[in-house]
Motif scaffolding. Structure first.
Motif, PDB file in Angstrom:
ATOM      1  N   TYR A 224       0.838  -1.210   0.000  1.00 25.51           N
ATOM      2  CA  TYR A 224       0.000   0.000   0.000  1.00 25.51           C
ATOM      3  C   TYR A 224       0.867   1.252   0.000  1.00 25.51           C
ATOM      4  CZ  TYR A 224      -3.162   3.663   1.550  1.00 25.51           C
ATOM      5  OH  TYR A 224      -3.862   4.846   1.628  1.00 25.51           O
ATOM      6  N   GLY A 256       0.503  12.973   7.129  1.00 27.48           N
ATOM      7  CA  GLY A 256       0.089  11.687   6.551  1.00 27.48           C
ATOM      8  C   GLY A 256       0.961  11.390   5.345  1.00 27.48           C
ATOM      9  N   ASP A 279       3.183  10.536  10.299  1.00 30.50           N
ATOM     10  CA  ASP A 279       2.301   9.412   9.929  1.00 30.50           C
ATOM     11  C   ASP A 279       2.225   8.473  11.125  1.00 30.50           C
ATOM     12  OD1 ASP A 279       0.993   7.145   8.406  1.00 30.50           O
ATOM     13  OD2 ASP A 279       1.441   8.448   6.701  1.00 30.50           O
ATOM     14  N   LEU A 309       2.376  10.682  14.364  1.00 39.89           N
ATOM     15  CA  LEU A 309       1.229  11.567  14.614  1.00 39.89           C
ATOM     16  C   LEU A 309      -0.046  10.856  14.193  1.00 39.89           C
ATOM     17  CD1 LEU A 309       0.528  15.009  14.766  1.00 39.89           C
ATOM     18  CD2 LEU A 309      -0.294  14.314  12.543  1.00 39.89           C
ATOM     19  N   ASN A 310      -1.033  10.880  15.080  1.00 35.38           N
ATOM     20  CA  ASN A 310      -2.375  10.460  14.686  1.00 35.38           C
ATOM     21  C   ASN A 310      -3.143  11.741  14.401  1.00 35.38           C
ATOM     22  OD1 ASN A 310      -5.104   9.801  14.592  1.00 35.38           O
ATOM     23  ND2 ASN A 310      -4.813   8.035  15.941  1.00 35.38           N
ATOM     24  N   PHE A 311      -3.430  11.999  13.130  1.00 39.19           N
ATOM     25  CA  PHE A 311      -3.956  13.326  12.776  1.00 39.19           C
ATOM     26  C   PHE A 311      -5.390  13.581  13.249  1.00 39.19           C
ATOM     27  CE2 PHE A 311      -3.682  11.510   8.167  1.00 39.19           C
ATOM     28  CZ  PHE A 311      -4.875  10.815   8.270  1.00 39.19           C
ATOM     29  N   ARG A 326      -1.380  15.357   0.765  1.00 35.29           N
ATOM     30  CA  ARG A 326      -1.700  14.790  -0.550  1.00 35.29           C
ATOM     31  C   ARG A 326      -2.455  13.483  -0.373  1.00 35.29           C
ATOM     32  NH1 ARG A 326       2.390  12.296  -5.057  1.00 35.29           N
ATOM     33  NH2 ARG A 326       2.388  10.586  -3.560  1.00 35.29           N
ATOM     34  N   ASN A 327      -3.609  13.404  -1.042  1.00 35.04           N
ATOM     35  CA  ASN A 327      -4.433  12.195  -0.978  1.00 35.04           C
ATOM     36  C   ASN A 327      -4.734  11.797   0.462  1.00 35.04           C
ATOM     37  OD1 ASN A 327      -2.546  11.599  -3.708  1.00 35.04           O
ATOM     38  ND2 ASN A 327      -4.732  11.305  -3.925  1.00 35.04           N
TER      39      ASN A 327
HETATM   40  C1  LIG Z   1      -3.443   7.683   0.627  1.00 36.02           C
HETATM   41  S1  LIG Z   1      -2.076   7.597   1.706  1.00 36.02           S
HETATM   42  C2  LIG Z   1      -1.251   9.104   1.251  1.00 36.02           C
HETATM   43  C3  LIG Z   1       0.189   9.115   1.632  1.00 36.02           C
HETATM   44  C4  LIG Z   1       0.966  10.373   1.193  1.00 36.02           C
HETATM   45  N1  LIG Z   1       0.329  11.588   1.615  1.00 36.02           N
HETATM   46  C5  LIG Z   1       1.142  10.372  -0.300  1.00 36.02           C
HETATM   47  O1  LIG Z   1       0.449  11.096  -1.016  1.00 36.02           O
HETATM   48  O2  LIG Z   1       1.981   9.602  -0.778  1.00 36.02           O
HETATM   49  C6  LIG Z   1      -2.807   7.955   3.281  1.00 36.02           C
HETATM   50  C7  LIG Z   1      -1.814   8.061   4.421  1.00 36.02           C
HETATM   51  O3  LIG Z   1      -2.533   8.426   5.614  1.00 36.02           O
HETATM   52  C8  LIG Z   1      -1.940   7.741   6.696  1.00 36.02           C
HETATM   53  N2  LIG Z   1      -2.882   7.681   7.816  1.00 36.02           N
HETATM   54  C9  LIG Z   1      -4.034   6.961   7.918  1.00 36.02           C
HETATM   55  N3  LIG Z   1      -4.613   7.189   9.099  1.00 36.02           N
HETATM   56  C10 LIG Z   1      -3.827   8.060   9.773  1.00 36.02           C
HETATM   57  C11 LIG Z   1      -3.910   8.683  11.044  1.00 36.02           C
HETATM   58  N4  LIG Z   1      -4.955   8.446  11.873  1.00 36.02           N
HETATM   59  N5  LIG Z   1      -2.941   9.545  11.404  1.00 36.02           N
HETATM   60  C12 LIG Z   1      -1.883   9.791  10.569  1.00 36.02           C
HETATM   61  N6  LIG Z   1      -1.744   9.228   9.355  1.00 36.02           N
HETATM   62  C13 LIG Z   1      -2.711   8.376   8.949  1.00 36.02           C
HETATM   63  C14 LIG Z   1      -1.618   6.383   6.118  1.00 36.02           C
HETATM   64  O4  LIG Z   1      -0.682   5.673   6.903  1.00 36.02           O
HETATM   65  C15 LIG Z   1      -1.101   6.776   4.738  1.00 36.02           C
HETATM   66  O5  LIG Z   1       0.284   7.006   4.760  1.00 36.02           O
END
Ligand SMILES: C[S@@+](CC[C@H](N)C(=O)[O-])C[C@H]1O[C@@H](n2cnc3c(N)ncnc32)[C@H](O)[C@@H]1O
Length: 445
Positions: A224, A256, A279, A309-311, A326-327
């Protein structure tokens, strides 16, 4: 416009957009061919905005012309009789592209069959379907080789990991989409735990959200995160590195940021910025390994730091110049997205900027499309193309469905984005239209 004039106008759009694309390829070398076995130098260009703009018109006009001229029964079955994903799933699972690299003149299906233990006549049929799409060459009857498109499915290519996500998890979720719309438990729910992929996982005894499920298995999680590097090419998102003035800023927080699919190229191109990647812990373990291998100088020079970080629960590191997402917002329904933005807002200093990099869904009403395009600083599709470029912008709507299937989340229109950001105390400063996705730049309101 009279009916026949519309068709003529579509032909002109096809002609001019294809010629634009040809001219761009010629600037880098020869034009590609369908059976070419090597990548083209333009394939990995950081800034693909001009090429993607031309292809958006070309794909939109070609599809609209075919749909207009073909009998509707023909087109209706074309919409649903699609097994490319099922065949690509076999190719990816069995690493057919990797195997074919040892056979530059192609391999007979009988021999390939012995290597991967799949019945040769069935194998030939699925390979022929893919070759008909332009993925693999059938160099002689029942003899198949790689080409520029099939090379994308190589195990080391990050796009292949995004392909896997689609042929496995998204396809699984899609298979129960209708059932989730009718089941009283899920029909009106926007809980991530009720997303179609989890609906089917629940029946197999797996609870939680897509992210919980993804995290618990090492190879699923690693694939992933690697797939996010594939997004750079798929969405052409690295164009932000050459369009946004990163040279004027010194700190960037990738909220993230995963393994740093965006931050790695940022660190390579803009050595002036200090990067913080936020992340969850498991993602950062993978990130550190990748940075040590792919960008050790940024690590040695302390240009990157990895902060758990848990956002939803924590505020990102405060007072930095840029907060880049991003995304991220598209992964979550409105309630969760509002929580993330609320936390990001609390981190901002007076001159900080937030960059939200996602698709912005275009409207099909030409009047509304014109209003939003002027706000986006974007072009409206030329008539008689559908106002949103039709199939030329198809991925944004497909991606919207992927977000629904995996997370009960969505891509958003400009109005949706403004509603969320205004409620979080963010003011839209500028839109960076990167031909496929957009970067919305905000300040603290
Ligand atoms: C779609 S990916 C995007 C990753 C990165 N921004 C990119 O564009 O390559 C979503 C990201 O959100 C992170 N994520 C999911 N839940 C999260 C949370 N509660 N706190 C921080 N990060 C989180 C995931 O681990 C993942 O790396």
């Amino acid at each position: 416009m009279a009916n026949k004039a519309k068709l003529e106008a579509l032909l002109t759009l096809i002609n001019t957009s294809a010629r634009d694309a040809i001219a761009m390829y010629e600037r880098y070398g020869d034009v590609p061919t369908i059976d070419q076995m090597e990548p083209h130098p333009l394939d990995d260009a950081v800034d693909q905005i001009a090429l993607k703009s031309a292809i958006r018109t070309l794909e939109g006009a070609c599809s609209q012309l075919c749909t207009t001229l073909a009998p509707p029964a023909h087109t209706a079955i074309n919409l649903v009789q699609v097994y490319d994903y099922a065949c690509i799933r076999v190719a990816v699972r069995e690493n057919i592209t990797n195997i074919l690299l040892d056979y530059p003149k192609g391999i007979h299906v009988n021999e390939l069959s012995k290597i991967i233990n799949i019945e040769p006549k069935k194998l030939a049929r699925m390979m022929r379907l893919l070759a008909t799409r332009g993925c693999y060459n059938e160099v002689d009857t029942d003899v198949f080789g790689n080409n520029r498109l099939s090379l994308i499915l190589h195990s080391e290519n990050p796009v292949r990991h995004m392909v896997s996500l689609h042929v496995e998890a998204c396809a699984k979720g899609a298979s129960v989409f209708y059932e989730t719309l009718k089941d009283p438990k899920t029909a009106y729910s926007y809980e991530p735990t009720d997303a179609p992929i989890m609906y089917i996982n629940n029946k197999e005894g797996i609870q939680g959200t897509f992210f919980d499920w993804m995290r618990e298995d090492d190879s699923r999680r690693e694939s992933y995160h690697r797939s996010m590097r594939g997004l750079n090419g798929i969405m052409g998102s690295l164009a932000v590195l050459t369009h946004f003035p990163f040279e004027k800023y010194s700190t960037v927080v990738d909220v993230g940021g995963g393994i740093g699919a965006f931050s790695l190229p940022l660190a390579n191109m803009h050595k002036n910025v200090k990067i913080t990647i936020h992340d969850l812990p498991e993602a950062l373990v993978q990130a550190k390994g990748i940075w040590a291998r792919d960008c050790p100088e940024a690590v040695a020079e302390n240009r990157v730091e990895f902060e758990e970080l848990n956002f939803f629960e924590q505020v990102p590191v405060k007072g930095k110049d840029i907060y880049y997402l991003r995304n991220i917002i598209h992964d979550w329904p409105d309630h969760e997205s509002a929580l993330i933005l609320h936390n990001v807002r609390q981190a901002l200093g007076p001159n900080s900027r937030v960059l939200i990099h996602d698709y912005v869904l275009r409207q099909l009403s030409r009047k509304q499309a014109a209003v939003e395009a002027s706000m986006l600083g974007a072009v409206v599709a030329p008539e008689p193309l559908l106002a949103n470029f039709g199939v030329g912008n198809m991925r944004s709507y497909q991606q919207d469905m992927s977000m629904l299937l995996l997370h009960n989340a969505k891509e958003r229109t400009l109005q949706d984005c403004l509603t969320l950001s205004t409620a979080a105390g963010l003011k839209l400063e500028k839109v960076w239209d990167l031909a496929e996705a957009c970067v919305l730049e905000y300040s603290a309101a």
